[in-house]
Motif scaffolding. Structure first.
Motif, PDB file in Angstrom:
ATOM      1  N   GLY A 165      -1.425  49.818 -94.138  1.00 57.28           N
ATOM      2  CA  GLY A 165      -1.393  50.375 -95.483  1.00 57.28           C
ATOM      3  C   GLY A 165      -0.597  49.510 -96.436  1.00 57.28           C
ATOM      4  O   GLY A 165       0.320  48.790 -96.019  1.00 57.28           O
ATOM      5  N   GLN A 166      -0.955  49.567 -97.731  1.00 53.70           N
ATOM      6  CA  GLN A 166      -0.249  48.850 -98.785  1.00 53.70           C
ATOM      7  C   GLN A 166      -0.011  49.781 -99.964  1.00 53.70           C
ATOM      8  O   GLN A 166      -0.826  50.663-100.238  1.00 53.70           O
ATOM      9  CB  GLN A 166      -1.055  47.651 -99.299  1.00 53.70           C
ATOM     10  CG  GLN A 166      -1.152  46.470 -98.370  1.00 53.70           C
ATOM     11  CD  GLN A 166      -1.900  45.308 -99.020  1.00 53.70           C
ATOM     12  OE1 GLN A 166      -2.514  45.457-100.077  1.00 53.70           O
ATOM     13  NE2 GLN A 166      -1.837  44.150 -98.393  1.00 53.70           N
ATOM     14  N   TYR A 167       1.107  49.533-100.671  1.00 52.29           N
ATOM     15  CA  TYR A 167       1.376  50.250-101.909  1.00 52.29           C
ATOM     16  C   TYR A 167       2.079  49.289-102.851  1.00 52.29           C
ATOM     17  O   TYR A 167       3.157  48.775-102.542  1.00 52.29           O
ATOM     18  CB  TYR A 167       2.250  51.478-101.670  1.00 52.29           C
ATOM     19  CG  TYR A 167       2.205  52.465-102.813  1.00 52.29           C
ATOM     20  CD1 TYR A 167       1.313  53.529-102.784  1.00 52.29           C
ATOM     21  CD2 TYR A 167       3.031  52.315-103.923  1.00 52.29           C
ATOM     22  CE1 TYR A 167       1.253  54.439-103.830  1.00 52.29           C
ATOM     23  CE2 TYR A 167       2.977  53.204-104.968  1.00 52.29           C
ATOM     24  CZ  TYR A 167       2.091  54.261-104.921  1.00 52.29           C
ATOM     25  OH  TYR A 167       2.029  55.148-105.966  1.00 52.29           O
TER      26      TYR A 167
ATOM     27  N   ASN B  96      13.898  43.789 -82.261  1.00 53.10           N
ATOM     28  CA  ASN B  96      13.676  43.661 -83.699  1.00 53.10           C
ATOM     29  C   ASN B  96      13.610  42.200 -84.126  1.00 53.10           C
ATOM     30  O   ASN B  96      14.314  41.342 -83.575  1.00 53.10           O
ATOM     31  CB  ASN B  96      14.804  44.356 -84.463  1.00 53.10           C
ATOM     32  CG  ASN B  96      14.889  45.830 -84.141  1.00 53.10           C
ATOM     33  OD1 ASN B  96      13.905  46.561 -84.273  1.00 53.10           O
ATOM     34  ND2 ASN B  96      16.064  46.266 -83.706  1.00 53.10           N
ATOM     35  N   LYS B  97      12.781  41.934 -85.123  1.00 54.40           N
ATOM     36  CA  LYS B  97      12.627  40.583 -85.656  1.00 54.40           C
ATOM     37  C   LYS B  97      12.571  40.633 -87.179  1.00 54.40           C
ATOM     38  O   LYS B  97      12.017  41.573 -87.759  1.00 54.40           O
ATOM     39  CB  LYS B  97      11.347  39.939 -85.123  1.00 54.40           C
ATOM     40  CG  LYS B  97      11.321  39.765 -83.609  1.00 54.40           C
ATOM     41  CD  LYS B  97       9.984  39.211 -83.146  1.00 54.40           C
ATOM     42  CE  LYS B  97       9.948  39.084 -81.632  1.00 54.40           C
ATOM     43  NZ  LYS B  97       8.642  38.586 -81.135  1.00 54.40           N
TER      44      LYS B  97
ATOM     45  N   GLN C 123       2.107  47.702 -90.969  1.00 49.17           N
ATOM     46  CA  GLN C 123       1.109  47.507 -89.921  1.00 49.17           C
ATOM     47  C   GLN C 123       1.617  48.173 -88.644  1.00 49.17           C
ATOM     48  O   GLN C 123       2.684  47.834 -88.141  1.00 49.17           O
ATOM     49  CB  GLN C 123       0.867  46.018 -89.658  1.00 49.17           C
ATOM     50  CG  GLN C 123      -0.026  45.720 -88.457  1.00 49.17           C
ATOM     51  CD  GLN C 123      -1.462  46.183 -88.661  1.00 49.17           C
ATOM     52  OE1 GLN C 123      -2.148  45.691 -89.538  1.00 49.17           O
ATOM     53  NE2 GLN C 123      -1.911  47.135 -87.845  1.00 49.17           N
ATOM     54  N   SER C 124       0.848  49.122 -88.128  1.00 50.58           N
ATOM     55  CA  SER C 124       1.255  49.827 -86.913  1.00 50.58           C
ATOM     56  C   SER C 124       0.937  48.994 -85.680  1.00 50.58           C
ATOM     57  O   SER C 124       0.097  48.090 -85.724  1.00 50.58           O
ATOM     58  CB  SER C 124       0.521  51.164 -86.826  1.00 50.58           C
ATOM     59  OG  SER C 124      -0.827  50.965 -86.407  1.00 50.58           O
ATOM     60  N   PRO C 125       1.573  49.290 -84.554  1.00 46.99           N
ATOM     61  CA  PRO C 125       1.116  48.699 -83.293  1.00 46.99           C
ATOM     62  C   PRO C 125      -0.210  49.333 -82.892  1.00 46.99           C
ATOM     63  O   PRO C 125      -0.609  50.372 -83.445  1.00 46.99           O
ATOM     64  CB  PRO C 125       2.228  49.062 -82.313  1.00 46.99           C
ATOM     65  CG  PRO C 125       2.846  50.297 -82.889  1.00 46.99           C
ATOM     66  CD  PRO C 125       2.746  50.163 -84.379  1.00 46.99           C
ATOM     67  N   LYS C 126      -0.903  48.719 -81.950  1.00 47.50           N
ATOM     68  CA  LYS C 126      -2.172  49.272 -81.479  1.00 47.50           C
ATOM     69  C   LYS C 126      -1.901  50.320 -80.416  1.00 47.50           C
ATOM     70  O   LYS C 126      -1.172  50.093 -79.447  1.00 47.50           O
ATOM     71  CB  LYS C 126      -3.052  48.155 -80.929  1.00 47.50           C
ATOM     72  CG  LYS C 126      -4.471  48.609 -80.577  1.00 47.50           C
ATOM     73  CD  LYS C 126      -5.372  47.425 -80.247  1.00 47.50           C
ATOM     74  CE  LYS C 126      -5.649  46.607 -81.488  1.00 47.50           C
ATOM     75  NZ  LYS C 126      -6.650  45.530 -81.220  1.00 47.50           N
ATOM     76  N   ILE C 127      -2.490  51.508 -80.599  1.00 38.89           N
ATOM     77  CA  ILE C 127      -2.313  52.625 -79.670  1.00 38.89           C
ATOM     78  C   ILE C 127      -3.686  53.147 -79.271  1.00 38.89           C
ATOM     79  O   ILE C 127      -4.452  53.615 -80.128  1.00 38.89           O
ATOM     80  CB  ILE C 127      -1.481  53.761 -80.300  1.00 38.89           C
ATOM     81  CG1 ILE C 127      -0.110  53.239 -80.740  1.00 38.89           C
ATOM     82  CG2 ILE C 127      -1.328  54.928 -79.325  1.00 38.89           C
ATOM     83  CD1 ILE C 127       0.720  54.243 -81.503  1.00 38.89           C
ATOM     84  N   ALA C 128      -4.031  53.032 -78.000  1.00 38.41           N
ATOM     85  CA  ALA C 128      -5.317  53.496 -77.472  1.00 38.41           C
ATOM     86  C   ALA C 128      -6.484  52.908 -78.266  1.00 38.41           C
ATOM     87  O   ALA C 128      -7.483  53.576 -78.520  1.00 38.41           O
ATOM     88  CB  ALA C 128      -5.383  55.026 -77.480  1.00 38.41           C
ATOM     89  N   GLY C 129      -6.341  51.675 -78.676  1.00 41.84           N
ATOM     90  CA  GLY C 129      -7.409  51.000 -79.398  1.00 41.84           C
ATOM     91  C   GLY C 129      -7.351  51.159 -80.904  1.00 41.84           C
ATOM     92  O   GLY C 129      -8.071  50.460 -81.628  1.00 41.84           O
TER      93      GLY C 129
ATOM     94  N   ASP D 273       8.063  45.701 -81.840  1.00 41.13           N
ATOM     95  CA  ASP D 273       6.857  45.849 -81.027  1.00 41.13           C
ATOM     96  C   ASP D 273       6.464  47.308 -80.830  1.00 41.13           C
ATOM     97  O   ASP D 273       5.280  47.627 -80.699  1.00 41.13           O
ATOM     98  CB  ASP D 273       7.063  45.192 -79.656  1.00 41.13           C
ATOM     99  CG  ASP D 273       7.162  43.683 -79.747  1.00 41.13           C
ATOM    100  OD1 ASP D 273       6.688  43.126 -80.754  1.00 41.13           O
ATOM    101  OD2 ASP D 273       7.720  43.058 -78.811  1.00 41.13           O
ATOM    102  N   GLN D 274       7.429  48.192 -80.860  1.00 42.66           N
ATOM    103  CA  GLN D 274       7.165  49.612 -80.620  1.00 42.66           C
ATOM    104  C   GLN D 274       6.812  50.359 -81.898  1.00 42.66           C
ATOM    105  O   GLN D 274       5.968  51.263 -81.893  1.00 42.66           O
ATOM    106  CB  GLN D 274       8.385  50.260 -79.958  1.00 42.66           C
ATOM    107  CG  GLN D 274       8.188  51.728 -79.609  1.00 42.66           C
ATOM    108  CD  GLN D 274       9.391  52.326 -78.898  1.00 42.66           C
ATOM    109  OE1 GLN D 274      10.375  51.624 -78.627  1.00 42.66           O
ATOM    110  NE2 GLN D 274       9.329  53.615 -78.590  1.00 42.66           N
ATOM    111  N   TYR D 275       7.419  49.983 -83.023  1.00 44.68           N
ATOM    112  CA  TYR D 275       7.263  50.758 -84.250  1.00 44.68           C
ATOM    113  C   TYR D 275       6.405  50.083 -85.319  1.00 44.68           C
ATOM    114  O   TYR D 275       6.026  50.722 -86.305  1.00 44.68           O
ATOM    115  CB  TYR D 275       8.639  51.084 -84.830  1.00 44.68           C
ATOM    116  CG  TYR D 275       9.493  51.905 -83.901  1.00 44.68           C
ATOM    117  CD1 TYR D 275       9.165  53.228 -83.620  1.00 44.68           C
ATOM    118  CD2 TYR D 275      10.608  51.342 -83.293  1.00 44.68           C
ATOM    119  CE1 TYR D 275       9.940  53.983 -82.745  1.00 44.68           C
ATOM    120  CE2 TYR D 275      11.399  52.090 -82.425  1.00 44.68           C
ATOM    121  CZ  TYR D 275      11.060  53.408 -82.149  1.00 44.68           C
ATOM    122  OH  TYR D 275      11.816  54.148 -81.291  1.00 44.68           O
ATOM    123  N   GLY D 276       6.102  48.806 -85.172  1.00 44.24           N
ATOM    124  CA  GLY D 276       5.236  48.145 -86.126  1.00 44.24           C
ATOM    125  C   GLY D 276       5.973  47.191 -87.037  1.00 44.24           C
ATOM    126  O   GLY D 276       7.135  46.836 -86.802  1.00 44.24           O
ATOM    127  N   THR D 277       5.305  46.777 -88.125  1.00 46.60           N
ATOM    128  CA  THR D 277       5.817  45.743 -89.026  1.00 46.60           C
ATOM    129  C   THR D 277       5.811  46.234 -90.467  1.00 46.60           C
ATOM    130  O   THR D 277       4.812  46.773 -90.950  1.00 46.60           O
ATOM    131  CB  THR D 277       4.960  44.466 -88.927  1.00 46.60           C
ATOM    132  OG1 THR D 277       4.967  43.999 -87.572  1.00 46.60           O
ATOM    133  CG2 THR D 277       5.491  43.380 -89.841  1.00 46.60           C
TER     134      THR D 277
END
Length: 385
Positions: free
Chosen positions: A175-177, A80-81, A164-170, A115-119
């Protein structure tokens, strides 16, 4: 006792290692000289321009916004960061800052990343419609994908929450709200911003990239998907009286194709208002906007670009097309020379300019006279640090 002290020291060292952090100062300065024809002058009894002329201008931000910022990250362990970003724009030629937009008018965010779950981030940020940047041959230069939608593609957004999700299979998702912060969910005139939201999905491989994007901007006064009437003389409040260009829904499909030294790019946007009533003839409630272009990376330092942008509005608003060529030459990894020449051709009832100006016909808008063309060329230098 010695063993206990050694264990405590090792534990402290582990905490320090996990809590490593860094802060980076970065920025970009863009400046040059611009020539433009078809610049409106004078005014009739209604305040509309009644003449046109040519102009030489010292410019800042034609190839890219001049900006500076700070960004940092702290590793708190477990993958985590914590991260932050502060970024503001300015005019290189005058040294002036963003004014009413605040010191950090582009980015002021804090969040968590894994890195696994996104930002996940919160704060002020460039609105998701800026996601066209990666698919615009001129990278949202001053004369490109924002021009014919009068800046609809490059606003900032406050009170925002983004993922922002990580990249999965390209594939990756962003998303924003953004909350209106008013007692009415969409906005009621008590706050400077209505509700805003959007989402995009991107697929990338070595041969091509595609992106689908949806976003909406609500009128802060009414909460509707319509910015209000556009005065013929151009005297109106930005983001409250600029019609479909300031409050609307936007549906976008874009592609990049990578062919060695060549990159081919294209996009289609459908911009749609909602709840518009009593709209005067000549003020569009829907826009169809598309563009295409090619970049030739002739050498590692030199790139040549050609592109066409087109918009068509309903309700007698007419259509316009920008034809443009240009390129850049890198003097170093951080410094480049830039050049762009462009012309916009308007139909009889349209008056779109090269710059992303508010609608209207006054000299203050910088739009050409109705049905007239406008052409320009600029050359400059850009340095990043």
């Amino acid at each position: 006792m010695k063993k206990a002290l050694l264990a405590a020291a090792l534990m402290s060292a582990g905490v320090v290692a996990h809590a490593q952090s860094s802060v980076t100062l970065y920025g970009r300065l863009d400046a040059g000289l611009e020539y433009m024809s078809g610049v409106p002058t004078g005014a009739n009894a209604n305040g509309a321009a009644n003449g046109s002329s040519n102009r030489f201008k010292a410019e800042s931000g034609d190839w890219g916004t001049s900006l500076w910022g700070l960004k940092g990250v702290e590793d708190i362990g477990g993958g985590n960061k914590v991260l932050f970003q502060l970024e503001g724009s300015f005019n290189t030629m005058t040294g002036s800052g963003p004014g009413g937009g605040g010191l950090f008018n582009r980015w002021a965010t804090v969040g968590l990343a894994n890195d696994q779950y996104g930002t996940f981030t919160m704060g002020r940020m460039l609105f998701i419609s800026n996601g066209v940047w990666d698919f615009d041959p001129f990278g949202q230069s001053n004369w490109s994908s924002a021009s014919l939608v009068r800046g609809r593609n490059w606003p900032q957004s406050s009170n925002n929450f983004a993922y922002q999700s990580p990249k999965i299979a390209g594939f990756d998702f962003y998303g924003q709200y953004a909350l209106s912060n008013a007692t009415s969910w969409n906005g009621n005139g008590t706050t400077p911003q209505g509700r805003e939201a959007g989402a995009q999905v991107t697929y990338t491989n070595s041969l091509f990239q595609i992106r689908g994007l949806y976003d909406e901007i609500r009128n802060p006064t009414t909460g509707a998907l319509w910015g209000g009437a556009v005065a013929n003389n151009g005297i109106n409040s930005a983001n409250t009286g600029n019609g479909v260009f300031s409050a609307s829904r936007e549906y976008t499909a874009m592609f990049n194709v990578f062919l060695g030294q060549f990159k081919i790019q294209g996009a289609y946007q459908a911009v749609r208002s909602g709840g518009a009533t009593g709209v005067a003839y000549g003020q569009p409630t829907t826009l169809n906007h598309e563009w295409g272009g090619v970049t030739w990376q002739a050498t590692p330092a030199a790139a040549l670009i050609a592109a066409v942008y087109h918009v068509n509005g309903n309700n007698g608003a007419g259509n316009a097309t920008i034809y443009t060529v240009g390129g850049s030459y890198n003097l170093s990894k951080r410094t480049l020379l830039d050049l762009q020449a462009a012309t916009v051709r308007n139909s009889r009832t349209a008056n779109f300019g090269l710059n992303a100006n508010n609608a209207g016909y006054s000299a203050a808008t910088d739009n050409p006279l109705q049905g007239r063309a406008q052409s320009g060329v600029y050359a400059g230098i850009q340095h990043s640090f």
